[in-house]
Each structure stands twice: as C-alpha cells, then as structure tokens.
Design a protein around this motif. Sequence first.
Motif, PDB file in Angstrom:
ATOM      1  N   HIS A  54      43.650 -15.229 -14.441  1.00  0.00           N
ATOM      2  CA  HIS A  54      45.034 -14.943 -14.824  1.00  0.00           C
ATOM      3  C   HIS A  54      45.081 -14.418 -16.252  1.00  0.00           C
ATOM      4  CE1 HIS A  54      49.061 -16.435 -16.480  1.00  0.00           C
ATOM      5  NE2 HIS A  54      49.368 -15.456 -15.652  1.00  0.00           N
ATOM      6  N   SER A  55      45.884 -13.383 -16.490  1.00  0.00           N
ATOM      7  CA  SER A  55      46.116 -12.834 -17.826  1.00  0.00           C
ATOM      8  C   SER A  55      44.789 -12.377 -18.454  1.00  0.00           C
ATOM      9  CB  SER A  55      46.836 -13.867 -18.692  1.00  0.00           C
ATOM     10  OG  SER A  55      47.403 -13.273 -19.836  1.00  0.00           O
ATOM     11  N   LEU A  56      44.373 -12.950 -19.582  1.00  0.00           N
ATOM     12  CA  LEU A  56      43.099 -12.558 -20.166  1.00  0.00           C
ATOM     13  C   LEU A  56      41.925 -12.997 -19.295  1.00  0.00           C
ATOM     14  CD1 LEU A  56      42.347 -12.502 -23.945  1.00  0.00           C
ATOM     15  CD2 LEU A  56      40.558 -13.185 -22.371  1.00  0.00           C
ATOM     16  N   GLY A  57      42.156 -13.976 -18.446  1.00  0.00           N
ATOM     17  CA  GLY A  57      41.134 -14.349 -17.470  1.00  0.00           C
ATOM     18  C   GLY A  57      40.869 -13.247 -16.459  1.00  0.00           C
ATOM     19  N   GLY A  58      41.824 -12.308 -16.319  1.00  0.00           N
ATOM     20  CA  GLY A  58      41.657 -11.181 -15.394  1.00  0.00           C
ATOM     21  C   GLY A  58      40.503 -10.268 -15.782  1.00  0.00           C
ATOM     22  N   PRO A  59      40.532  -9.691 -17.002  1.00  0.00           N
ATOM     23  CA  PRO A  59      39.394  -8.857 -17.406  1.00  0.00           C
ATOM     24  C   PRO A  59      38.089  -9.635 -17.506  1.00  0.00           C
ATOM     25  CG  PRO A  59      40.915  -9.197 -19.245  1.00  0.00           C
ATOM     26  CD  PRO A  59      41.607  -9.668 -18.002  1.00  0.00           C
ATOM     27  N   LEU A  60      38.169 -10.935 -17.764  1.00  0.00           N
ATOM     28  CA  LEU A  60      36.933 -11.714 -17.852  1.00  0.00           C
ATOM     29  C   LEU A  60      36.269 -11.838 -16.473  1.00  0.00           C
ATOM     30  CD1 LEU A  60      34.835 -13.332 -19.297  1.00  0.00           C
ATOM     31  CD2 LEU A  60      36.350 -15.328 -19.240  1.00  0.00           C
ATOM     32  N   VAL A  61      37.042 -12.094 -15.414  1.00  0.00           N
ATOM     33  CA  VAL A  61      36.415 -12.173 -14.089  1.00  0.00           C
ATOM     34  C   VAL A  61      35.905 -10.795 -13.668  1.00  0.00           C
ATOM     35  CG1 VAL A  61      37.731 -14.206 -13.381  1.00  0.00           C
ATOM     36  CG2 VAL A  61      38.615 -11.930 -12.814  1.00  0.00           C
ATOM     37  N   ALA A  62      36.600  -9.735 -14.113  1.00  0.00           N
ATOM     38  CA  ALA A  62      36.096  -8.385 -13.834  1.00  0.00           C
ATOM     39  C   ALA A  62      34.763  -8.167 -14.545  1.00  0.00           C
ATOM     40  CB  ALA A  62      37.113  -7.342 -14.283  1.00  0.00           C
ATOM     41  N   ARG A  63      34.662  -8.634 -15.782  1.00  0.00           N
ATOM     42  CA  ARG A  63      33.414  -8.507 -16.532  1.00  0.00           C
ATOM     43  C   ARG A  63      32.285  -9.277 -15.833  1.00  0.00           C
ATOM     44  NH1 ARG A  63      31.375  -5.622 -21.316  1.00  0.00           N
ATOM     45  NH2 ARG A  63      29.216  -5.900 -20.705  1.00  0.00           N
ATOM     46  N   LEU A  64      32.588 -10.431 -15.313  1.00  0.00           N
ATOM     47  CA  LEU A  64      31.592 -11.211 -14.575  1.00  0.00           C
ATOM     48  C   LEU A  64      31.096 -10.443 -13.354  1.00  0.00           C
ATOM     49  CD1 LEU A  64      33.282 -14.691 -14.885  1.00  0.00           C
ATOM     50  CD2 LEU A  64      30.898 -14.253 -15.483  1.00  0.00           C
ATOM     51  N   ALA A  65      32.009  -9.775 -12.647  1.00  0.00           N
ATOM     52  CA  ALA A  65      31.615  -8.999 -11.471  1.00  0.00           C
ATOM     53  C   ALA A  65      30.793  -7.775 -11.861  1.00  0.00           C
ATOM     54  CB  ALA A  65      32.857  -8.576 -10.693  1.00  0.00           C
ATOM     55  N   MET A  66      31.056  -7.230 -13.052  1.00  0.00           N
ATOM     56  CA  MET A  66      30.274  -6.093 -13.545  1.00  0.00           C
ATOM     57  C   MET A  66      28.852  -6.507 -13.919  1.00  0.00           C
ATOM     58  SD  MET A  66      33.107  -4.477 -16.137  1.00  0.00           S
ATOM     59  CE  MET A  66      34.715  -3.934 -15.584  1.00  0.00           C
ATOM     60  N   ASP A  67      28.757  -7.633 -14.625  1.00  0.00           N
ATOM     61  CA  ASP A  67      27.467  -8.054 -15.190  1.00  0.00           C
ATOM     62  C   ASP A  67      26.608  -8.841 -14.211  1.00  0.00           C
ATOM     63  OD1 ASP A  67      28.383  -6.845 -17.465  1.00  0.00           O
ATOM     64  OD2 ASP A  67      28.737  -8.701 -18.588  1.00  0.00           O
ATOM     65  N   SER A  90      45.297  -8.395 -17.974  1.00  0.00           N
ATOM     66  CA  SER A  90      45.415  -7.418 -19.065  1.00  0.00           C
ATOM     67  C   SER A  90      44.108  -6.635 -19.141  1.00  0.00           C
ATOM     68  CB  SER A  90      45.716  -8.130 -20.388  1.00  0.00           C
ATOM     69  OG  SER A  90      44.831  -9.226 -20.577  1.00  0.00           O
ATOM     70  N   CYS A  91      43.982  -5.616 -18.307  1.00  0.00           N
ATOM     71  CA  CYS A  91      42.712  -4.903 -18.120  1.00  0.00           C
ATOM     72  C   CYS A  91      42.666  -3.525 -18.774  1.00  0.00           C
ATOM     73  CB  CYS A  91      42.427  -4.751 -16.626  1.00  0.00           C
ATOM     74  SG  CYS A  91      42.202  -6.337 -15.766  1.00  0.00           S
ATOM     75  N   GLU A 128      44.503   0.914 -23.052  1.00  0.00           N
ATOM     76  CA  GLU A 128      45.622   1.718 -23.535  1.00  0.00           C
ATOM     77  C   GLU A 128      46.946   0.958 -23.499  1.00  0.00           C
ATOM     78  OE1 GLU A 128      45.608   4.721 -24.994  1.00  0.00           O
ATOM     79  OE2 GLU A 128      43.431   4.479 -24.943  1.00  0.00           O
ATOM     80  N   LEU A 129      47.038  -0.017 -22.604  1.00  0.00           N
ATOM     81  CA  LEU A 129      48.279  -0.768 -22.466  1.00  0.00           C
ATOM     82  C   LEU A 129      48.326  -2.003 -23.356  1.00  0.00           C
ATOM     83  CD1 LEU A 129      48.748  -0.537 -18.595  1.00  0.00           C
ATOM     84  CD2 LEU A 129      50.084   0.638 -20.353  1.00  0.00           C
ATOM     85  N   GLU A 130      47.214  -2.274 -24.059  1.00  0.00           N
ATOM     86  CA  GLU A 130      47.216  -3.400 -24.986  1.00  0.00           C
ATOM     87  C   GLU A 130      48.098  -3.064 -26.188  1.00  0.00           C
ATOM     88  OE1 GLU A 130      45.901  -6.726 -25.307  1.00  0.00           O
ATOM     89  OE2 GLU A 130      46.142  -6.227 -23.193  1.00  0.00           O
ATOM     90  N   ASP A 141      47.914  -0.117 -11.807  1.00  0.00           N
ATOM     91  CA  ASP A 141      47.531   1.279 -11.580  1.00  0.00           C
ATOM     92  C   ASP A 141      46.200   1.596 -12.265  1.00  0.00           C
ATOM     93  OD1 ASP A 141      49.882   1.791 -10.143  1.00  0.00           O
ATOM     94  OD2 ASP A 141      50.998   2.199 -11.980  1.00  0.00           O
ATOM     95  N   PHE A 142      46.005   1.060 -13.459  1.00  0.00           N
ATOM     96  CA  PHE A 142      44.743   1.263 -14.167  1.00  0.00           C
ATOM     97  C   PHE A 142      43.578   0.700 -13.354  1.00  0.00           C
ATOM     98  CE2 PHE A 142      41.447  -0.758 -16.725  1.00  0.00           C
ATOM     99  CZ  PHE A 142      40.929   0.336 -17.414  1.00  0.00           C
ATOM    100  N   CYS A 143      43.726  -0.529 -12.869  1.00  0.00           N
ATOM    101  CA  CYS A 143      42.653  -1.160 -12.107  1.00  0.00           C
ATOM    102  C   CYS A 143      42.353  -0.394 -10.818  1.00  0.00           C
ATOM    103  CB  CYS A 143      43.008  -2.606 -11.789  1.00  0.00           C
ATOM    104  SG  CYS A 143      43.010  -3.711 -13.224  1.00  0.00           S
ATOM    105  N   LYS A 144      43.385   0.034 -10.123  1.00  0.00           N
ATOM    106  CA  LYS A 144      43.177   0.787  -8.888  1.00  0.00           C
ATOM    107  C   LYS A 144      42.421   2.082  -9.164  1.00  0.00           C
ATOM    108  CE  LYS A 144      46.825   1.210  -6.223  1.00  0.00           C
ATOM    109  NZ  LYS A 144      48.256   1.401  -5.876  1.00  0.00           N
ATOM    110  N   LYS A 145      42.730   2.711 -10.275  1.00  0.00           N
ATOM    111  CA  LYS A 145      42.044   3.950 -10.660  1.00  0.00           C
ATOM    112  C   LYS A 145      40.568   3.689 -10.957  1.00  0.00           C
ATOM    113  CE  LYS A 145      41.995   7.346 -14.424  1.00  0.00           C
ATOM    114  NZ  LYS A 145      42.643   7.743 -15.708  1.00  0.00           N
TER     115      LYS A 145
END
Length: 287
Positions: free
Chosen positions: A147-160, A174-175, A178-180, A247-251
Amino acid sequence: MKKIFFRKRMLFIYFLIVWVVFAHSGCLSFRMSEKKQREHLQNKGQKEIQFFTSQVEKRNIHYTQVGYDKKHVLIFVHGSPGSSSAWIDYLSDSTLSSQAILCSIDRAGYGDSDYGRSEGSLEKQAKQIKPILEKYGQDKNIVLIGHSLGGPLVARLAMDYPDFVDGLIIIAGSCSPELEPKEWFRPILDWIPIRWLMPPSFKVSNQEIMPLRKELEKMLPFWEKIKCPVHLIHGDKDTFVPVENVDFCKKMLQNAPTETTILKDKDHFIVWSSYKTIQNIILSFLK
C-alpha cells in the motif's frame, strides 16, 4: 512587560516540553506491540501467531506471521508511516488464513524494525526483505501486497527477486517518478532541531519520501523484469497519490498480465475503507 514576556516564554517552553514528550511517547508511533497484536488476533480466533526478526547488514526486520504449512503466502507491506499492524484486520481474517500463511512486515525504521532509523533506498529495503522471501521458498505461491510507498517496494522486490514472487497487488501505489510532488517543506522538516521535535515515525517517513522520486527513476529500466500477475487498485479521489499512477504502471508492465480496479469516490485509505473488495482480489490470487 518583562513579566509578560517571561510568562509567555515559560508557557512556550512548557508546551514545547509537553509536545516533545507526547511526540516521543508512542502515541504517534503507528505501531502495535507484539503483546497487543497477539491479544487482538487471538480475540479474532487466530491461534497460529508468531513473531520473527531477520537480520541483513546490521538491520533488523521484524514481522508478524499467522499460520504455517500452507501452499500460499501473503506478504503485506505497509506505507509511510505505518507498521505491520496496519494490516491487522487482514491478519485477523480467517478466510485468508485458512488458505494462506499471512505475513506482515515492519519496514525499516518502523514498528520493531530498528524504530526511528530510516532507509531511503528502495533497493536496500527490498534486500532487507529478501530473507523473508527465501524463508518461505520457491515452492510456495508468494503474493506481495503493498500500500502507498509499499507499492513501489513490492514492485522492486518483483524486479530484483522474480523467482520468489508469484503475484503483486499494488494498492494506491506511488510508483511514477513524474507524479511525485516536489514538496519544498520536506528538507526543512529534516533540519536537526525540527527533526528532534518530530515523532520518530514521522522523521522516518520524511526521510524516505525525500529521495523517493530518484528511487522511482532508478526503477524505470527494471519494470520489464516483472512477469508475474499484477492487480492495481486505486481510489479515484486519492489526494495523496494520484490515480494516474495506475496508467503509469500499466504502461510499464509490458511483460506482466495486469488487471486494474478503480474505486469510485474512494481516497487513499482504501486498505481499510474497501476491505471486502480488496479481500476478494486477494482471494483471486489463491485459486
């Protein structure tokens, strides 16, 4: 005049002391002790409750686990500020615990994970969580929920660590760099005198949000590494994290099967206000 000035100064000092005591008393810590978590979970009928702490490079990462010996593992990652207890309702959910091991993590600097000691790097935060993924192993169906900042962190875990991640649910994440928002006041909040006046959880939050834009920019080349199923959930009235992050994530998720759920008239706190909807989405990952 001198007496009035003296009284005002003493009154200011008094309220300053009261604020400092209040700020550091735990009232604004956003955390629940192991004892209180256990009591809450037991009152909800949960019996298989355990607490663990893993260590990576002199950092302690604490987490709560409900259940064991299940095929599925749900790992919950809170936002900023927060703690493992932010997900206490999900840990209490017998429908979820009957099908999966439930694990909720205190991110670096929160809860019992070196409370007050921040970590601004998402790569390092992911590395700190890696031993928890390894503990459950590649034979489990591991779904990360952030959730929230936990969103990009779980994405980072899936990347690494793609071999340990079988699904992602990103809630109000918050992924997008540009939107930050560029918030001028954050460096001021990090001045030592002001930082000293802030509750530790607020200090940690500020210190990880300041570099977040750059951290998200570092992730841009790695989104193509995510190949597991992803579900994006966002409220269309979120004033903290714009819904355009979806939209950013889908892209960026070109190689991952992706679904989206936009919740009408909902704000940033959908983890709690849209519980049933999120529960159903989580259950869909366990089929």
